[in-house]
Motif scaffolding. Structure first.
Motif, PDB file in Angstrom:
ATOM      1  N   GLY A  39      18.803  95.672 -41.540  1.00 37.75           N
ATOM      2  CA  GLY A  39      17.865  96.735 -41.219  1.00 37.75           C
ATOM      3  C   GLY A  39      16.538  96.225 -40.677  1.00 37.75           C
ATOM      4  O   GLY A  39      15.594  96.998 -40.503  1.00 37.75           O
ATOM      5  N   GLY A  41      15.860  95.227 -37.765  1.00 37.07           N
ATOM      6  CA  GLY A  41      15.624  95.551 -36.365  1.00 37.07           C
ATOM      7  C   GLY A  41      16.196  94.538 -35.388  1.00 37.07           C
ATOM      8  O   GLY A  41      15.896  94.576 -34.195  1.00 37.07           O
ATOM      9  N   LYS A  42      17.069  93.657 -35.885  1.00 37.86           N
ATOM     10  CA  LYS A  42      17.604  92.584 -35.033  1.00 37.86           C
ATOM     11  C   LYS A  42      18.472  93.144 -33.897  1.00 37.86           C
ATOM     12  O   LYS A  42      18.280  92.789 -32.737  1.00 37.86           O
ATOM     13  N   SER A  43      19.426  94.011 -34.255  1.00 42.18           N
ATOM     14  CA  SER A  43      20.264  94.625 -33.210  1.00 42.18           C
ATOM     15  C   SER A  43      19.417  95.460 -32.270  1.00 42.18           C
ATOM     16  O   SER A  43      19.648  95.478 -31.050  1.00 42.18           O
ATOM     17  N   THR A  44      18.447  96.148 -32.845  1.00 39.79           N
ATOM     18  CA  THR A  44      17.555  96.985 -32.030  1.00 39.79           C
ATOM     19  C   THR A  44      16.808  96.136 -31.005  1.00 39.79           C
ATOM     20  O   THR A  44      16.671  96.533 -29.844  1.00 39.79           O
TER      21      THR A  44
HETATM   22  P1  ADP Z   1      19.582  94.860 -38.122  1.00 40.05           P
HETATM   23  O1  ADP Z   1      20.344  94.547 -36.880  1.00 40.05           O
HETATM   24  O2  ADP Z   1      18.475  93.882 -38.382  1.00 40.05           O
HETATM   25  O3  ADP Z   1      20.443  95.026 -39.334  1.00 40.05           O
HETATM   26  P2  ADP Z   1      19.118  97.388 -36.814  1.00 40.05           P
HETATM   27  O4  ADP Z   1      18.367  97.046 -35.577  1.00 40.05           O
HETATM   28  O5  ADP Z   1      20.570  97.664 -36.691  1.00 40.05           O
HETATM   29  O6  ADP Z   1      18.838  96.253 -37.908  1.00 40.05           O
HETATM   30  O7  ADP Z   1      18.444  98.646 -37.487  1.00 40.05           O
HETATM   31  C1  ADP Z   1      17.060  98.701 -37.821  1.00 40.05           C
HETATM   32  C2  ADP Z   1      16.781 100.039 -38.466  1.00 40.05           C
HETATM   33  O8  ADP Z   1      16.871 101.058 -37.502  1.00 40.05           O
HETATM   34  C3  ADP Z   1      17.778 100.427 -39.553  1.00 40.05           C
HETATM   35  O9  ADP Z   1      17.068 101.143 -40.531  1.00 40.05           O
HETATM   36  C4  ADP Z   1      18.778 101.311 -38.825  1.00 40.05           C
HETATM   37  O10 ADP Z   1      19.397 102.206 -39.696  1.00 40.05           O
HETATM   38  C5  ADP Z   1      17.875 102.005 -37.823  1.00 40.05           C
HETATM   39  N1  ADP Z   1      18.589 102.387 -36.588  1.00 40.05           N
HETATM   40  C6  ADP Z   1      19.127 101.542 -35.695  1.00 40.05           C
HETATM   41  N2  ADP Z   1      19.640 102.220 -34.654  1.00 40.05           N
HETATM   42  C7  ADP Z   1      19.402 103.531 -34.911  1.00 40.05           C
HETATM   43  C8  ADP Z   1      19.674 104.736 -34.202  1.00 40.05           C
HETATM   44  N3  ADP Z   1      20.302 104.741 -33.017  1.00 40.05           N
HETATM   45  N4  ADP Z   1      19.293 105.893 -34.762  1.00 40.05           N
HETATM   46  C9  ADP Z   1      18.642 105.898 -35.939  1.00 40.05           C
HETATM   47  N5  ADP Z   1      18.340 104.804 -36.646  1.00 40.05           N
HETATM   48  C10 ADP Z   1      18.711 103.628 -36.146  1.00 40.05           C
END
Ligand code: ADP
Ligand code: ADP
Length: 229
Positions: A39, A41-44
């Motif tokens: 959570g 934000g790495k994928s984001t």
């Molecule tokens: P990580 O890759 O570090 O685990 P993510 O980037 O997947 O983290 O997610 C960061 C936060 O944003 C998390 O709380 C996730 O639930 C939220 N999140 C990611 N994508 C979305 C989206 N499309 N809509 C709503 N929340 C999102």
């Protein structure tokens, strides 16, 4: 030169921030690992570079262009290996079909033989030429991951983004994938890997970024991976 630059990037999903004021430069030839808790934000962050998640605030440049406005620059220069394998296993796709997805429809239709040749070459690169015509869904986890890397490199991108490429792999397959990434970097590709598991790439990465919504630290592994962080 930098292949990607983020300046004061903020990303919000509903009322929660996933990224808070990220400043990051990724120079050409870099090999960077992004670490952080679930959570964080790495994928984001990868999706911001890909221009599929739009920041609320801040500036993103990929090869000097805004990836939201200039899709061509993204498609032509970035290869992406998503966290989830995103191959429809209800359709009997062969390994080569999956790799062909990395070639634009336009290029594929323009010259199918050349597209096939490129796909076979990419499979050869990941040492899977012999399973080109086998069903993707019947391959092992390590083979699947290498097919997805072949898909990401088939159009010869300058920048490779990988999201948790080791998470489904055993130690041996992780080492095989890690040595591929090392070779790609040595041949000039810039690589950014989101991972929980630093072990397979610790000796090949050039930089580490610690992320927890904010960028906690960036630098050489020795500098960043101290007890303080
Ligand atoms: P990580 O890759 O570090 O685990 P993510 O980037 O997947 O983290 O997610 C960061 C936060 O944003 C998390 O709380 C996730 O639930 C939220 N999140 C990611 N994508 C979305 C989206 N499309 N809509 C709503 N929340 C999102
Ligand atoms: P991927 O990273 O391969 O796109 P994910 O399972 O992480 O697959 O996410 C699927 C989609 O849902 C993505 O667009 C992601 O941004 C979004 N997403 C992730 N976390 C959340 C969340 N907490 N709420 C809503 N959407 C999310």
């Amino acid at each position: 030169t930098n292949v990607a630059e983020l300046k004061d990037v903020w990303v919000r999903f509903r009322n929660e921030y996933a990224l808070q004021g990220i400043n990051l430069e990724i120079p050409s030839q870099d090999y960077m690992a992004i670490l952080g808790p679930n959570g964080a934000g790495k994928s984001t962050l990868l999706k911001v570079i890909l221009g599929v998640v739009k920041p609320e605030k801040g500036e993103v440049r990929v090869f000097g262009e805004d990836p939201f406005k200039n899709r061509k620059v993204v498609v032509e220069n970035i290869g992406y290996v998503p966290q989830k394998e995103n191959v429809n296993d209800k359709v009997p796709l062969r390994a080569i079909d999956v790799v062909l997805m990395g070639i634009s429809t336009k290029k594929f239709l323009f010259n199918r033989n050349k597209a096939m040749e490129k796909a076979l070459k990419a499979l050869e690169y990941v040492n899977l030429r012999d399973v080109a015509y086998k069903l993707f869904r019947e391959l092992s986890g390590g083979q699947k991951q290498r097919v997805l890397i072949a898909r990401a490199i088939v159009s010869d991108p300058k920048l490779l983004l990988l999201d948790e490429p080791f998470s489904a792999l055993d130690a041996y397959s992780s080492r095989v994938v890690a040595s591929l990434l090392r070779k790609l970097n040595q041949e000039g590709k810039t690589i950014v890997v989101v991972t929980h598991d630093l072990a397979p790439i610790l000796d090949s990465i050039k930089r580490v970024a610690l992320l927890n919504k904010k960028l906690i630290a960036v630098g050489k592994p020795k500098e960043v991976l101290t007890t303080e962080n």
